[in-house]
Design an enzyme around this catalytic site. Structure first.
Site, PDB file in Angstrom:
ATOM      1  N   ASP A  99       0.895  -1.491   0.035  1.00 15.63           N
ATOM      2  CA  ASP A  99      -0.275   0.525   0.088  1.00 15.63           C
ATOM      3  C   ASP A  99       1.077   0.752  -0.314  1.00 15.63           C
ATOM      4  O   ASP A  99       0.208   1.978   0.117  1.00 15.63           O
ATOM      5  CB  ASP A  99      -0.858  -0.130   1.103  1.00 15.63           C
ATOM      6  CG  ASP A  99      -0.274  -0.090   2.279  1.00 15.63           C
ATOM      7  OD1 ASP A  99       1.210   0.038   2.350  1.00 15.63           O
ATOM      8  OD2 ASP A  99      -0.621  -0.533   3.347  1.00 15.63           O
ATOM      9  N   GLU A 121       0.376  -8.786  -1.024  1.00 12.16           N
ATOM     10  CA  GLU A 121      -0.208  -8.142   0.073  1.00 12.16           C
ATOM     11  C   GLU A 121      -1.662  -7.598  -0.357  1.00 12.16           C
ATOM     12  O   GLU A 121      -2.257  -6.198  -0.237  1.00 12.16           O
ATOM     13  CB  GLU A 121       0.541  -7.156   0.385  1.00 12.16           C
ATOM     14  CG  GLU A 121      -0.302  -7.748   2.366  1.00 12.16           C
ATOM     15  CD  GLU A 121       0.587  -6.587   3.027  1.00 12.16           C
ATOM     16  OE1 GLU A 121       0.168  -5.313   3.177  1.00 12.16           O
ATOM     17  OE2 GLU A 121       1.574  -7.372   4.314  1.00 12.16           O
ATOM     18  N   GLU A 135      -2.338   5.048   2.515  1.00  9.51           N
ATOM     19  CA  GLU A 135      -2.228   4.139   2.044  1.00  9.51           C
ATOM     20  C   GLU A 135      -3.582   3.061   1.977  1.00  9.51           C
ATOM     21  O   GLU A 135      -3.644   2.488   0.721  1.00  9.51           O
ATOM     22  CB  GLU A 135      -1.764   2.788   3.499  1.00  9.51           C
ATOM     23  CG  GLU A 135      -0.246   3.331   4.198  1.00  9.51           C
ATOM     24  CD  GLU A 135       0.384   4.759   4.178  1.00  9.51           C
ATOM     25  OE1 GLU A 135      -1.080   5.194   4.948  1.00  9.51           O
ATOM     26  OE2 GLU A 135       0.941   5.049   4.741  1.00  9.51           O
ATOM     27  N   HIS A 224       4.987   5.929  12.587  1.00 12.39           N
ATOM     28  CA  HIS A 224       5.684   6.759  11.711  1.00 12.39           C
ATOM     29  C   HIS A 224       4.364   7.411  10.296  1.00 12.39           C
ATOM     30  O   HIS A 224       4.526   7.954   9.775  1.00 12.39           O
ATOM     31  CB  HIS A 224       6.861   6.049  10.629  1.00 12.39           C
ATOM     32  CG  HIS A 224       5.786   4.466   9.966  1.00 12.39           C
ATOM     33  ND1 HIS A 224       5.310   4.810   8.366  1.00 12.39           N
ATOM     34  CD2 HIS A 224       5.879   3.135  10.626  1.00 12.39           C
ATOM     35  CE1 HIS A 224       4.665   3.497   8.283  1.00 12.39           C
ATOM     36  NE2 HIS A 224       5.215   2.528   9.533  1.00 12.39           N
ATOM     37  N   ARG A 226       1.347   9.031   9.195  1.00 11.27           N
ATOM     38  CA  ARG A 226       1.455  10.283   8.547  1.00 11.27           C
ATOM     39  C   ARG A 226       0.293  10.680   9.421  1.00 11.27           C
ATOM     40  O   ARG A 226       0.381  12.033   9.270  1.00 11.27           O
ATOM     41  CB  ARG A 226       1.592  10.480   7.132  1.00 11.27           C
ATOM     42  CG  ARG A 226       2.787  10.377   6.064  1.00 11.27           C
ATOM     43  CD  ARG A 226       2.302  10.667   4.574  1.00 11.27           C
ATOM     44  NE  ARG A 226       2.903  11.171   3.324  1.00 11.27           N
ATOM     45  CZ  ARG A 226       4.337  10.564   3.668  1.00 11.27           C
ATOM     46  NH1 ARG A 226       4.670   9.140   3.892  1.00 11.27           N
ATOM     47  NH2 ARG A 226       4.996  11.813   2.998  1.00 11.27           N
ATOM     48  N   HIS A 257      11.615   6.307  13.591  1.00  6.53           N
ATOM     49  CA  HIS A 257      11.929   6.236  11.806  1.00  6.53           C
ATOM     50  C   HIS A 257      12.462   7.907  11.523  1.00  6.53           C
ATOM     51  O   HIS A 257      12.683   8.275  12.013  1.00  6.53           O
ATOM     52  CB  HIS A 257      10.093   6.288  11.465  1.00  6.53           C
ATOM     53  CG  HIS A 257      10.342   5.681  10.340  1.00  6.53           C
ATOM     54  ND1 HIS A 257      10.520   7.102   9.708  1.00  6.53           N
ATOM     55  CD2 HIS A 257       9.283   5.074   9.206  1.00  6.53           C
ATOM     56  CE1 HIS A 257       9.803   6.665   8.178  1.00  6.53           C
ATOM     57  NE2 HIS A 257      10.002   5.727   7.804  1.00  6.53           N
TER      58      HIS A 257
HETATM   59  C1  UD1 Z   1       6.665   5.121   4.249  1.00 10.62           C
HETATM   60  C2  UD1 Z   1       4.942   5.160   3.186  1.00 10.62           C
HETATM   61  C3  UD1 Z   1       4.008   3.685   4.419  1.00 10.62           C
HETATM   62  C4  UD1 Z   1       4.745   2.876   4.858  1.00 10.62           C
HETATM   63  C5  UD1 Z   1       6.552   3.591   5.756  1.00 10.62           C
HETATM   64  C6  UD1 Z   1       6.835   2.466   6.236  1.00 10.62           C
HETATM   65  C7  UD1 Z   1       4.128   6.454   1.672  1.00 10.62           C
HETATM   66  C8  UD1 Z   1       3.462   7.243   1.450  1.00 10.62           C
HETATM   67  N1  UD1 Z   1       4.413   6.005   2.592  1.00 10.62           N
HETATM   68  O1  UD1 Z   1       6.423   6.284   4.594  1.00 10.62           O
HETATM   69  O2  UD1 Z   1       3.084   3.427   3.708  1.00 10.62           O
HETATM   70  O3  UD1 Z   1       4.662   2.410   5.924  1.00 10.62           O
HETATM   71  O4  UD1 Z   1       6.865   3.548   4.193  1.00 10.62           O
HETATM   72  O5  UD1 Z   1       7.955   3.355   7.248  1.00 10.62           O
HETATM   73  O6  UD1 Z   1       4.135   5.569   0.731  1.00 10.62           O
HETATM   74  N2  UD1 Z   1      13.918   9.051   5.189  1.00 10.62           N
HETATM   75  C9  UD1 Z   1      15.037   9.034   5.155  1.00 10.62           C
HETATM   76  N3  UD1 Z   1      15.524   7.269   5.391  1.00 10.62           N
HETATM   77  C10 UD1 Z   1      14.683   6.465   4.688  1.00 10.62           C
HETATM   78  C11 UD1 Z   1      13.948   6.666   4.744  1.00 10.62           C
HETATM   79  C12 UD1 Z   1      12.916   8.204   5.152  1.00 10.62           C
HETATM   80  O7  UD1 Z   1      16.124  10.245   5.641  1.00 10.62           O
HETATM   81  O8  UD1 Z   1      15.654   5.278   4.740  1.00 10.62           O
HETATM   82  C13 UD1 Z   1      13.004  10.220   5.537  1.00 10.62           C
HETATM   83  C14 UD1 Z   1      13.176  11.706   4.107  1.00 10.62           C
HETATM   84  O9  UD1 Z   1      13.473  12.674   4.940  1.00 10.62           O
HETATM   85  C15 UD1 Z   1      11.824  11.229   3.117  1.00 10.62           C
HETATM   86  C16 UD1 Z   1      11.155  10.697   5.142  1.00 10.62           C
HETATM   87  O10 UD1 Z   1      11.693   9.727   5.386  1.00 10.62           O
HETATM   88  O11 UD1 Z   1      11.720  12.465   2.924  1.00 10.62           O
HETATM   89  C17 UD1 Z   1       9.552  10.065   4.396  1.00 10.62           C
HETATM   90  O12 UD1 Z   1       9.597   9.177   3.729  1.00 10.62           O
HETATM   91  P1  UD1 Z   1       8.614   8.048   2.447  1.00 10.62           P
HETATM   92  O13 UD1 Z   1       8.714   6.993   2.682  1.00 10.62           O
HETATM   93  O14 UD1 Z   1       7.421   9.456   1.902  1.00 10.62           O
HETATM   94  O15 UD1 Z   1       7.596   8.406   4.441  1.00 10.62           O
HETATM   95  P2  UD1 Z   1       7.500   7.697   5.375  1.00 10.62           P
HETATM   96  O16 UD1 Z   1       6.739   8.069   6.625  1.00 10.62           O
HETATM   97  O17 UD1 Z   1       8.662   6.698   5.245  1.00 10.62           O
HETATM   98  N1  UDP Z   2      12.002  -2.820  11.692  1.00 15.13           N
HETATM   99  C1  UDP Z   2      13.032  -2.858  10.880  1.00 15.13           C
HETATM  100  N2  UDP Z   2      13.815  -2.076  11.990  1.00 15.13           N
HETATM  101  C2  UDP Z   2      13.337  -0.956  12.407  1.00 15.13           C
HETATM  102  C3  UDP Z   2      11.668  -1.035  12.960  1.00 15.13           C
HETATM  103  C4  UDP Z   2      11.643  -1.814  12.419  1.00 15.13           C
HETATM  104  O1  UDP Z   2      13.415  -3.689  10.715  1.00 15.13           O
HETATM  105  O2  UDP Z   2      14.320   0.072  13.482  1.00 15.13           O
HETATM  106  C5  UDP Z   2      10.949  -4.114  10.628  1.00 15.13           C
HETATM  107  C6  UDP Z   2       9.650  -4.299  11.529  1.00 15.13           C
HETATM  108  O3  UDP Z   2      10.083  -5.673  11.686  1.00 15.13           O
HETATM  109  C7  UDP Z   2       8.599  -4.539   9.997  1.00 15.13           C
HETATM  110  C8  UDP Z   2       9.174  -3.404   9.228  1.00 15.13           C
HETATM  111  O4  UDP Z   2      10.522  -2.795   9.842  1.00 15.13           O
HETATM  112  O5  UDP Z   2       9.114  -5.893   9.267  1.00 15.13           O
HETATM  113  C9  UDP Z   2       7.547  -2.476   9.701  1.00 15.13           C
HETATM  114  O6  UDP Z   2       8.306  -1.350   8.931  1.00 15.13           O
HETATM  115  P1  UDP Z   2       7.578   0.262   8.807  1.00 15.13           P
HETATM  116  O7  UDP Z   2       7.310   0.080   9.956  1.00 15.13           O
HETATM  117  O8  UDP Z   2       8.354   1.074   8.741  1.00 15.13           O
HETATM  118  O9  UDP Z   2       6.296   0.329   7.720  1.00 15.13           O
HETATM  119  P2  UDP Z   2       5.208  -0.376   8.117  1.00 15.13           P
HETATM  120  O10 UDP Z   2       4.567  -2.168   8.154  1.00 15.13           O
HETATM  121  O11 UDP Z   2       4.352  -0.198   9.005  1.00 15.13           O
HETATM  122  O12 UDP Z   2       4.521   0.105   6.709  1.00 15.13           O
END
Ligand code: UD1
Ligand code: UDP
Length: 387
Positions: A99, A121, A135, A224, A226, A257
Site C-alpha cells: 500500500d 498483500e 495507504e 511513523h 502520516r 523512523h
Molecule cells: C512510507 C510509506 C508508508 C510506509 C512507511 C514504512 C508512503 C506514502 N508512505 O512512509 O506507507 O508504512 O514508508 O516505513 O508510501 N527518510 C530518510 N531515509 C530513509 C527513509 C525515510 O531520510 O531511509 C526520511 C526522508 O526525509 C523522507 C521521509 O523520511 O522524505 C519520509 O519518507 P516517505 O517514504 O515519504 O514516508 P514514510 O513515513 O517513510
Molecule cells: N523494522 C526494522 N527496523 C526497525 C523498525 C522496524 O527492520 O528499526 C521492521 C519491522 O520488523 C517490520 C517493518 O520494519 O518488518 C515495518 O516497517 P514500518 O513500521 O516502517 O512500516 P509499515 O509496516 O507500517 O508499513
C-alpha cells in the site's frame, strides 16, 4: 521454453522485507524466470539495510528519495522513472507490494504499458480512505489495476470478492512477511555467533541487552504514520514519557523512523538531546535482524506499524496499536493485538495494565499466526508458473 520475465518493484523498508523472500524464491529457478528487481529508493538508508541483509543487488534504482518528500514527489518520480525501465526490461508481469505510494505509482506505470500487475498483500481494507492515509487509497487503486491478487488471508480474499474481483484471480498465500520472519528467526537460531554479534550491534546502536537480565521488562516502540503527525504524535510521546516515570524499572526502547516529522515531536517532548531519562532509549532504525532479535526479547510492542502487527503475534508478543483502525483485524480477533489510538489516557492505561496485571498479560501473549506459515512466496511462484 521461454523464460518468464518478472519485474519486482519496491521502495520502502517494509516492502523490501516482504518482497526479499519472493525475489529469492524466483531466483531459485533461473531456467524458468528472469528475475528483475527495480527499487524506487523511496526510502534510501532503510531500504539499503534490507537489500544488504538479503544480499539483493537491484537491476534498476530510481533513487527518488528527497528529504521531506511529499506524496506528489513520490508519485511523479516513480511514475515517470518507471516509463523507460518498463520499455527497457519488457517484463511479462510486474509485481508490487501492499500500500505504499511506490506500489500504487508502479502499478499505474505498468498499466500505462498494458503489462499485467500482480499485487502481493492484496485485499487489506479499512474502507476509510483517510485511515491509514494515504495507504488505504494506495491499496485500493493498486487492487483495481491488478490482474493477479495474492491475498494473505481468507478475510483479504473476501474483501476482494465483495469488490467483484474475479475469484480465479485471487490466491490466498499467507503473508510473505512470515517467510521473512522465519528466515531471520532460523538464521539467529542456527548460528553460534549471531547472538553475540547482535548483542554487540544493539549495544553500539545504544541499547545494552544485558540490562534485560533478572526479568527486567522491555517496551519496544515504533511510530511513523502520516495521519498521526502533529497532535497524535505529541500525545503518544507524552504518554510514553509519563510511562517511563511511572515504571522506572522497565526499559523503553524506541528505534526512531528517519522521517523528520516523526523526530520533531519526539524532541519537543523529550528535549533536543533526548537524554535525561535512565530507562528511555532512543536509537536509530535497526537493521531487520537486530529488530527481530529485540522484538523477541521485548515484553510489549507499542507501535503504529503495519508489518509489526503481523510479526509480533507470531512471536507471542502483545501489540498495542497506536491507531484508530486496522486493516489487519485477524490478530485483533485472536486477542494478541489491541487498538489504543493516539489518546494519552488510553495508551497509559493499556500499557500500565499489561505491565502490572499478569492475567491481562497472559491473555494477550499466546503465540498465534493468522498471517501465514512461511510458504507464501512458494505459493506465489507456483501460481505464476502455472499461468
Ligand atoms: C512510507 C510509506 C508508508 C510506509 C512507511 C514504512 C508512503 C506514502 N508512505 O512512509 O506507507 O508504512 O514508508 O516505513 O508510501 N527518510 C530518510 N531515509 C530513509 C527513509 C525515510 O531520510 O531511509 C526520511 C526522508 O526525509 C523522507 C521521509 O523520511 O522524505 C519520509 O519518507 P516517505 O517514504 O515519504 O514516508 P514514510 O513515513 O517513510
Ligand atoms: N523494522 C526494522 N527496523 C526497525 C523498525 C522496524 O527492520 O528499526 C521492521 C519491522 O520488523 C517490520 C517493518 O520494519 O518488518 C515495518 O516497517 P514500518 O513500521 O516502517 O512500516 P509499515 O509496516 O507500517 O508499513
Amino acid at each position: 521454453m521461454t523464460k518468464k520475465k518478472i519485474l519486482l518493484v519496491f521502495g520502502t523498508r517494509p516492502e523490501a522485507i516482504k518482497m526479499a523472500p519472493l525475489v529469492k524464491e524466483f531466483q531459485k529457478y533461473p531456467e524458468q524466470y528472469e528475475t528483475i528487481v527495480c527499487v524506487t529508493g523511496q526510502h534510501r538508508q532503510m531500504l539499503d539495510q534490507v537489500l544488504d541483509l538479503f544480499d539483493i543487488q537491484p537491476d534498476y534504482d530510481l533513487n527518488i528519495m528527497k528529504q521531506g518528500q511529499d506524496l506528489y514527489d513520490i508519485t511523479a518520480r516513480v511514475l515517470t522513472g518507471l516509463r523507460d525501465i518498463l520499455k527497457d526490461s519488457l517484463p511479462d508481469i510486474v509485481l508490487v507490494h501492499g500500500d505504499t505510494t511506490t506500489s500504487m505509482a508502479a502499478a499505474l506505470a505498468a498499466f500505462y504499458q498494458q503489462i499485467p500487475v500482480g499485487h502481493v498483500e492484496a485485499g487489506l481494507r479499512t474502507r476509510n480512505i483517510y485511515s491509514p492515509w494515504p495507504e488505504e487509497m494506495n491499496r485500493q487503486i493498486t487492487g483495481r489495476i491488478a490482474e493477479y491478487n495474492f491475498a494473505p488471508t481468507p478475510l483479504s480474499r473476501e474483501n476482494l470478492m465483495t469488490e467483484s474481483v474475479d475469484e480465479d484471480k485471487i490466491i490466498v498465500t499467507g503473508n510473505t512477511v512470515i517467510d521473512a520472519l522465519y528466515w531471520v528467526v532460523n538464521k539467529i537460531k542456527n548460528s553460534s555467533t549471531l547472538d553475540h554479534e547482535l548483542k554487540a550491534e544493539l549495544k553500539t546502536a545504544g541499547y545494552d541487552t544485558s540490562r534485560l537480565q533478572d526479568g527486567k521488562k522491555l517496551v519496544l516502540i515504533t511510530g511513523h504514520r502520516r495521519e498521526n503527525f502533529g497532535d497524535g504524535f505529541l500525545s503518544m510521546c507524552r504518554a510514553i514519557k509519563d510511562l517511563t516515570t511511572k515504571f522506572p524499572d522497565v526499559d523503553f526502547v524506541y528505534p526512531m523512523h528517519l522521517n523528520p516529522n516523526v523526530r520533531k515531536p519526539i524532541r519537543e517532548v523529550f528535549g533536543e538531546k533526548l537524554q535525561g531519562l535512565e530507562n528511555m532509549f532512543f536509537i536509530e532504525p535497526l537493521e531487520y535482524l537486530s529488530f527481530v532479535y529485540l522484538m523477541e526479547k521485548s515484553t510489549i510492542v507499542l507501535t503504529d506499524s503495519g508489518g509489526i502487527q503481523e510479526e509480533a503475534p507470531g512471536l507471542g508478543k502483545p501489540v498495542l496499536v497506536m491507531r484508530d483502525t486496522t486493516e489487519r483485524p485477524e490478530a485483533l480477533k485472536s486477542g494478541t493485538v489491541k487498538l489504543v489510538g493516539t489518546d494519552y489516557d488510553k495508551i497509559v492505561k493499556e500499557v500500565s495494565e499489561l505491565l502490572s496485571d499478569e492475567e491481562a498479560y497472559a491473555k494477550m501473549s499466546h503465540a498465534v499466526n493468522p498471517y501465514g506459515d512461511g510458504q507464501a512466496c512458494k505459493r506465489i511462484v507456483d501460481y505464476i508458473n502455472n499461468l
